[in-house]
Design a protein around this motif. Structure first.
Motif: not given
Length: 111
Positions: A13-15, A21-22, A76-78
């Motif tokens: 999720a850093v990227s 995709p996640l 990370n996702i948010s």
């Protein structure tokens, strides 16, 4: 295993390229489950006697680390601030689980 899974997702999720995709793989649902488990860890902690075995202590420590990694993954996702992704996170009511972490004994979760 849960700790390693959460750490793997947090690293992915850093990227920002991985956020869509996640979410499409419903990783946020698993993260919500792990964030929800916080109350169980707290109960386990309270039930433990002062003479716990090393294995039991290791299980609780791993559970706490999984919680930290799940929190980091959601952060990370948010962080990508994509409207559709944020909407998905809000639809599974992940924010309420994150707010509860303000009461966590673990400074990493509170942060």
């Amino acid at each position: 295993m849960r700790r390693e899974s959460c750490r793997f997702v947090a690293n992915l999720a850093v990227s920002r390229d991985m956020h869509t995709p996640l979410i499409s793989e419903n990783v946020h649902l698993a993260l919500r489950y792990n964030l929800n488990e916080k109350t169980n860890y707290k109960e386990e902690e309270e039930e433990e006697s002062s003479k716990t075995s090393e294995e039991e202590e290791g299980n609780v420590a791993a559970a706490k680390q999984a919680l930290v990694f799940a929190t980091l993954a959601v952060a990370n996702i948010s962080g990508g601030r994509d409207k559709e992704i944020l909407s998905e996170l809000m639809n599974v009511q992940i924010a309420s689980h994150l707010v509860k972490l303000g009461d966590s004994r673990d400074y990493r979760c509170r942060r």
